[in-house]
Design an enzyme around this catalytic site. Structure first.
Site, short mmCIF file in Angstrom:
data_model
loop_
_atom_site.label_atom_id
_atom_site.label_comp_id
_atom_site.label_asym_id
_atom_site.label_seq_id
_atom_site.Cartn_x
_atom_site.Cartn_y
_atom_site.Cartn_z
N CYS A 22 -1.68 1.76 -2.92
CA CYS A 22 -2.66 2.84 -2.65
C CYS A 22 -2.03 4.24 -2.63
N TYR A 58 -8.69 -3.76 -11.52
CA TYR A 58 -8.38 -2.58 -10.71
C TYR A 58 -7.07 -1.91 -11.13
N LYS A 70 -0.33 5.46 -5.92
CA LYS A 70 -1.40 5.44 -6.93
C LYS A 70 -2.35 6.60 -6.74
N CYS A 119 0.83 -1.21 0.00
CA CYS A 119 0.00 0.00 0.00
C CYS A 119 0.86 1.26 0.00
N HIS A 164 -26.86 19.75 -0.25
CA HIS A 164 -26.93 20.32 -1.59
C HIS A 164 -25.91 21.46 -1.73
N GLU A 171 -25.79 13.49 -2.64
CA GLU A 171 -27.23 13.65 -2.37
C GLU A 171 -28.09 12.83 -3.34
N GLU A 188 -6.87 1.66 -13.17
CA GLU A 188 -6.38 2.82 -12.42
C GLU A 188 -5.12 3.40 -13.07
P1 FAD Z 1 1.57 -6.15 2.00
O1 FAD Z 1 1.22 -4.73 2.25
O2 FAD Z 1 1.82 -6.54 0.59
O3 FAD Z 1 2.86 -6.46 2.90
C1 FAD Z 1 3.53 -7.69 2.86
C2 FAD Z 1 4.99 -7.47 3.21
O4 FAD Z 1 5.60 -8.73 3.52
C3 FAD Z 1 5.80 -6.89 2.05
O5 FAD Z 1 6.62 -5.85 2.50
C4 FAD Z 1 6.63 -8.07 1.58
O6 FAD Z 1 7.81 -7.68 0.94
C5 FAD Z 1 6.87 -8.79 2.89
N1 FAD Z 1 7.27 -10.20 2.76
C6 FAD Z 1 6.81 -11.12 1.88
N2 FAD Z 1 7.36 -12.32 2.13
C7 FAD Z 1 8.17 -12.15 3.20
C8 FAD Z 1 9.02 -13.05 3.96
N3 FAD Z 1 9.08 -14.36 3.69
N4 FAD Z 1 9.74 -12.52 4.98
C9 FAD Z 1 9.65 -11.21 5.30
N5 FAD Z 1 8.86 -10.34 4.62
C10 FAD Z 1 8.13 -10.81 3.61
N6 FAD Z 1 -5.99 -1.23 -1.38
C11 FAD Z 1 -6.84 -0.26 -0.93
O7 FAD Z 1 -7.51 -0.45 0.08
N7 FAD Z 1 -6.96 0.94 -1.60
C12 FAD Z 1 -6.24 1.22 -2.71
O8 FAD Z 1 -6.37 2.29 -3.27
C13 FAD Z 1 -5.35 0.23 -3.19
N8 FAD Z 1 -4.60 0.47 -4.28
C14 FAD Z 1 -3.72 -0.49 -4.71
C15 FAD Z 1 -2.96 -0.20 -5.84
C16 FAD Z 1 -2.09 -1.15 -6.33
C17 FAD Z 1 -1.26 -0.84 -7.54
C18 FAD Z 1 -1.96 -2.40 -5.67
C19 FAD Z 1 -1.00 -3.43 -6.18
C20 FAD Z 1 -2.70 -2.69 -4.54
C21 FAD Z 1 -3.60 -1.73 -4.05
N9 FAD Z 1 -4.39 -1.97 -2.93
C22 FAD Z 1 -5.26 -1.01 -2.49
C23 FAD Z 1 -4.30 -3.25 -2.19
C24 FAD Z 1 -3.43 -3.11 -0.92
O9 FAD Z 1 -2.18 -2.55 -1.27
C25 FAD Z 1 -3.23 -4.47 -0.27
O10 FAD Z 1 -4.51 -5.03 -0.02
C26 FAD Z 1 -2.48 -4.36 1.06
O11 FAD Z 1 -1.22 -3.75 0.90
C27 FAD Z 1 -2.28 -5.75 1.66
O12 FAD Z 1 -1.57 -5.66 2.86
P2 FAD Z 1 -0.81 -6.94 3.47
O13 FAD Z 1 -0.40 -6.54 4.84
O14 FAD Z 1 -1.63 -8.14 3.28
O15 FAD Z 1 0.47 -7.14 2.54
P1 NDP Z 2 -7.17 -9.01 -10.80
O1 NDP Z 2 -6.81 -10.39 -10.44
O2 NDP Z 2 -8.42 -8.43 -10.26
O3 NDP Z 2 -7.24 -8.86 -12.39
C1 NDP Z 2 -6.31 -9.40 -13.24
C2 NDP Z 2 -6.57 -8.90 -14.66
O4 NDP Z 2 -5.54 -9.42 -15.51
C3 NDP Z 2 -7.90 -9.35 -15.23
O5 NDP Z 2 -8.40 -8.35 -16.05
C4 NDP Z 2 -7.50 -10.60 -16.03
O6 NDP Z 2 -8.34 -10.86 -17.12
C5 NDP Z 2 -6.14 -10.17 -16.55
N1 NDP Z 2 -5.28 -11.31 -16.87
C6 NDP Z 2 -4.94 -12.32 -16.06
N2 NDP Z 2 -4.12 -13.17 -16.68
C7 NDP Z 2 -3.94 -12.68 -17.94
C8 NDP Z 2 -3.19 -13.12 -19.05
N3 NDP Z 2 -2.49 -14.24 -19.00
N4 NDP Z 2 -3.23 -12.38 -20.18
C9 NDP Z 2 -3.95 -11.24 -20.23
N5 NDP Z 2 -4.69 -10.77 -19.19
C10 NDP Z 2 -4.67 -11.49 -18.05
O7 NDP Z 2 -5.89 -8.18 -10.40
P2 NDP Z 2 -5.48 -6.70 -10.04
O8 NDP Z 2 -4.03 -6.87 -9.89
O9 NDP Z 2 -5.99 -5.67 -10.96
O10 NDP Z 2 -6.12 -6.43 -8.59
C11 NDP Z 2 -5.85 -7.28 -7.51
C12 NDP Z 2 -6.55 -6.80 -6.27
O11 NDP Z 2 -5.82 -5.71 -5.72
C13 NDP Z 2 -7.96 -6.23 -6.48
O12 NDP Z 2 -8.92 -7.22 -6.48
C14 NDP Z 2 -8.11 -5.31 -5.30
O13 NDP Z 2 -8.59 -6.03 -4.20
C15 NDP Z 2 -6.69 -4.84 -5.03
N6 NDP Z 2 -6.55 -3.46 -5.54
C16 NDP Z 2 -7.34 -2.50 -4.96
C17 NDP Z 2 -7.33 -1.23 -5.43
C18 NDP Z 2 -8.24 -0.21 -4.82
O14 NDP Z 2 -8.76 -0.45 -3.74
N7 NDP Z 2 -8.47 0.93 -5.44
C19 NDP Z 2 -6.47 -0.83 -6.54
C20 NDP Z 2 -5.65 -1.91 -7.06
C21 NDP Z 2 -5.71 -3.18 -6.56
P3 NDP Z 2 -9.56 -11.92 -17.03
O15 NDP Z 2 -10.73 -11.15 -16.48
O16 NDP Z 2 -9.74 -12.34 -18.43
O17 NDP Z 2 -9.12 -13.03 -16.11
#
Ligand code: FAD
Ligand code: NDP
Length: 533
Positions: free
Chosen positions: A102, A238, A105, A97, A508, A513, A242
């Site tokens: 998050c 997602y 982004k 995040c 409003h 609303e 985004e």
């Molecule tokens: P993480 O935050 O991924 O933390 C896991 C940590 O463990 C990492 O630092 C990793 O390196 C470490 N780790 C892994 N394996 C090991 C190991 N063996 N030993 C030690 N350390 C290790 N969520 C929202 O709510 N709002 C958003 O707007 C949003 N935007 C997102 C945008 C993107 C591009 C992405 C990819 C995700 C987004 N998410 C968003 C999802 C959100 O980031 C995740 O749901 C959240 O970070 C999950 O938290 P976590 O604690 O499960 O894992």
């Molecule tokens: P998703 O697993 O939701 O989506 C993966 C996408 O990649 C789908 O459109 C899928 O298509 C496509 N895909 C998968 N495999 C292939 C392939 N081999 N070739 C081409 N296309 C492929 O993943 P995201 O990483 O977008 O999101 C993961 C999660 O992270 C979300 O569900 C959300 O919980 C969290 N997130 C939250 C955000 C927020 O809160 N604003 C922002 C970003 C992430 P198909 O439908 O055909 O399988």
């Protein structure tokens, strides 16, 4: 006792349909199973341990759990280690995040919205020069400085709360025992009474020539030092949408390659509206298409990549400066040693199976956040789970994390916020005759003077007829939909009916609303299109 030794190691929908639940990629059956999960696996050894709690993963969930346990007076250790991406990107403590999700982004979303505001500003009398310029590198520098300040903040919190922080990769090597390997390959071992696995997920790669060498993922884009230029985004959920939103907003040529549909598993009417709006901003969509190879055709700052793709029976070729893979995320836990401690995984997605107390099949090991099976993959979900798990383990609290009715927002230029069921899921669960959908397009007041396109913004309430029109799904596409959805979500949690929404007096003029004044049902067939007056 911490032992140190040198060691060489290899670090190498049917969706949820519970009433009011948010769609996730996991099945209903997993959800039911988790309640009756039999607990098996090694029992904790009856001896004292180095720590009361060892947290593996210093991201949203892990840090929340560690902080809460420390506040409750427990001796806590956190191990966090970031394995660099194939292009070498790495980052500090705080997890996805803060570093590659998050936070950067949302800041890029803001940067893109500012461009749109600058265009609108002219209509409100601001003398904005015709040619305005954006500096990608300056934006990245500011965002990364902020991210680094957050990394620093976490390390400070660890010190202040007496939490032992190990910047090392953790692996189970026996009951209640892990080894930790740091970047100098120094290995240490610790024991713990309880363990929380919060290791999150990482982006998937495609098994096609050139993907690892030339493509990047969301793990790279937020610290990319060169401007991305003409960009191909592969994936349509997602992350893909985004990224497309902020790239087009920042002025880049952007194409999204869609394998099947947009936002699969989410409300398809809303998903298609998100797609239409991105199209109107200039994003190009190539449907029913997957890449089959990526080749570099010229070096340098604006290197050119040739992408060959399969679209139905046709092979198509395109040239881009950047290829961003957004094809989903996966747990990387093969070498965590889970088989040694008897932690069971869902064989379909590799995530850790837990019961509703977040406990795995090994009684002293818990899993929270993205790596846990059948949980919405969102930061506030991971944080809530971590905090309340520690309270249950070390305090008097018995409250479980409620994974139902979790609100969420897709931060595209027009945001899409939702809580509860997608319309198609509500119909599947309750039957079409039991569902009433109230809906309307709406025009935010701030769109009027710049004469923005009508009928972009839209809202709907999905109601269950047999329960006095209880609202089981709320969807809104409009500016600040995230802020709107957060507030209304409490209504769904408390079982609000359509009449409660109608009895609520609106503020409003706001977009929010609109949810208090919707009268037209889909079943009536009346038009909800705005005609511009
Ligand atoms: P993480 O935050 O991924 O933390 C896991 C940590 O463990 C990492 O630092 C990793 O390196 C470490 N780790 C892994 N394996 C090991 C190991 N063996 N030993 C030690 N350390 C290790 N969520 C929202 O709510 N709002 C958003 O707007 C949003 N935007 C997102 C945008 C993107 C591009 C992405 C990819 C995700 C987004 N998410 C968003 C999802 C959100 O980031 C995740 O749901 C959240 O970070 C999950 O938290 P976590 O604690 O499960 O894992
Ligand atoms: P998703 O697993 O939701 O989506 C993966 C996408 O990649 C789908 O459109 C899928 O298509 C496509 N895909 C998968 N495999 C292939 C392939 N081999 N070739 C081409 N296309 C492929 O993943 P995201 O990483 O977008 O999101 C993961 C999660 O992270 C979300 O569900 C959300 O919980 C969290 N997130 C939250 C955000 C927020 O809160 N604003 C922002 C970003 C992430 P198909 O439908 O055909 O399988």
């Amino acid at each position: 006792m911490v032992t140190l030794k040198k060691f060489s190691t290899d670090i190498g929908c049917k969706d949820r349909i519970s009433d009011g639940g948010v769609l996730s990629n996991s099945s209903l059956f997993d959800k039911l199973e988790q309640k009756v999960l039999p607990l098996s696996g090694p029992e904790p050894l009856p001896k004292s341990h180095d720590y009361d709690l060892v947290v593996i993963g210093g991201g949203s969930g892990g840090i929340a759990a560690a902080k809460e346990a420390a506040v409750l007076g427990k001796k806590v250790a956190v191990c966090d280690f970031v394995v660099p991406t194939p292009t070498g990107t790495q980052w500090g403590v705080g997890g996805t995040c803060v570093n590659v999700g998050c936070v950067p982004k949302k800041l890029m979303h803001k940067a893109a919205l500012l461009n749109m505001d600058l265009q609108d500003a002219r209509c409100f009398g601001w003398k904005v020069p015709e040619r305005i310029k954006h500096d990608w590198f300056e934006m990245i520098t500011e965002i990364q400085n902020y991210v680094k300040s957050l990394n620093f903040g976490y390390r400070k919190i660890f010190r202040e709360k007496g939490i032992a922080y190990f910047n090392a990769y953790a692996q189970f090597i026996g009951p209640n025992r892990i080894k930790m390997t740091d970047k100098k390959m120094t290995v240490s071992e610790i024991t713990g009474q309880h363990f929380i696995i919060a290791v999150g997920e990482r982006p998937k790669y495609l098994h096609i020539p050139g993907a690892n060498e030339f493509a990047i993922t969301s793990d790279d884009i937020f610290s990319l030092e060169r401007s991305p230029g003409r960009t191909l985004i592969v994936g349509a959920s997602y992350v893909a949408l985004e990224c497309a939103g902020f790239l087009i907003g920042l002025g880049f040529d952007c194409t999204v390659m869609v394998r099947s549909i947009l936002l699969r598993g989410y409300d398809q009417q809303m998903a298609n509206m998100v797609g239409q709006h991105l199209t109107s901003l200039g994003v190009k969509f190539i449907y029913k298409c997957v890449p089959i190879s990526i080749e570099k055709i010229s070096e340098g700052v604006a290197s050119r990549l040739k992408v060959t793709s399969q679209k139905d029976t046709e092979v198509i070729v395109g040239e881009y400066n950047t290829v961003l893979l957004a094809v989903g995320r996966e747990p990387r836990i093969k070498d965590l040693g889970l088989e040694i401690v008897g932690v069971k995984l869902n064989s379909d997605n590799g995530r850790i199976i837990c019961n509703d107390k977040d406990q795995t099949s090994c009684p002293y090991i818990y899993a929270i956040g993205d790596v846990a099976n059948n949980r919405p993959q969102l930061t506030p979900v991971a944080i809530h789970a971590g905090k309340f798990l520690s309270r249950r383990l070390f305090g008097k609290c018995k409250v479980l994390t409620d994974y139902i009715n979790v609100p969420s927002t897709v931060f595209t230029p027009i945001e899409y916020g939702f809580v509860g069921l997608a319309e198609e899921v509500a119909i599947e669960v309750y039957g079409k005759n039991n569902i009433e959908v109230y809906h309307t397009h709406f025009q935010p007041l701030e769109f009027v003077i710049p004469a923005k396109e009508d009928n972009v913004c839209y809202a709907k309430l999905i109601c269950l007829k047999k329960d006095h029109e209880r609202v089981v799904g709320l969807h809104i596409l409009g500016p600040n939909a995230g802020e709107i959805t957060q507030g209304y979500a409490i209504g769904l949690k408390l079982g609000a009916k359509k009449s409660d929404f109608s009895n609520l007096i609106g503020i409003h003029p706001t977009c929010a609303e609109i949810l208090t004044t919707m009268e037209i049902t889909k079943a009536s067939g009346l038009s909800v299109l705005r005609t511009g007056c």
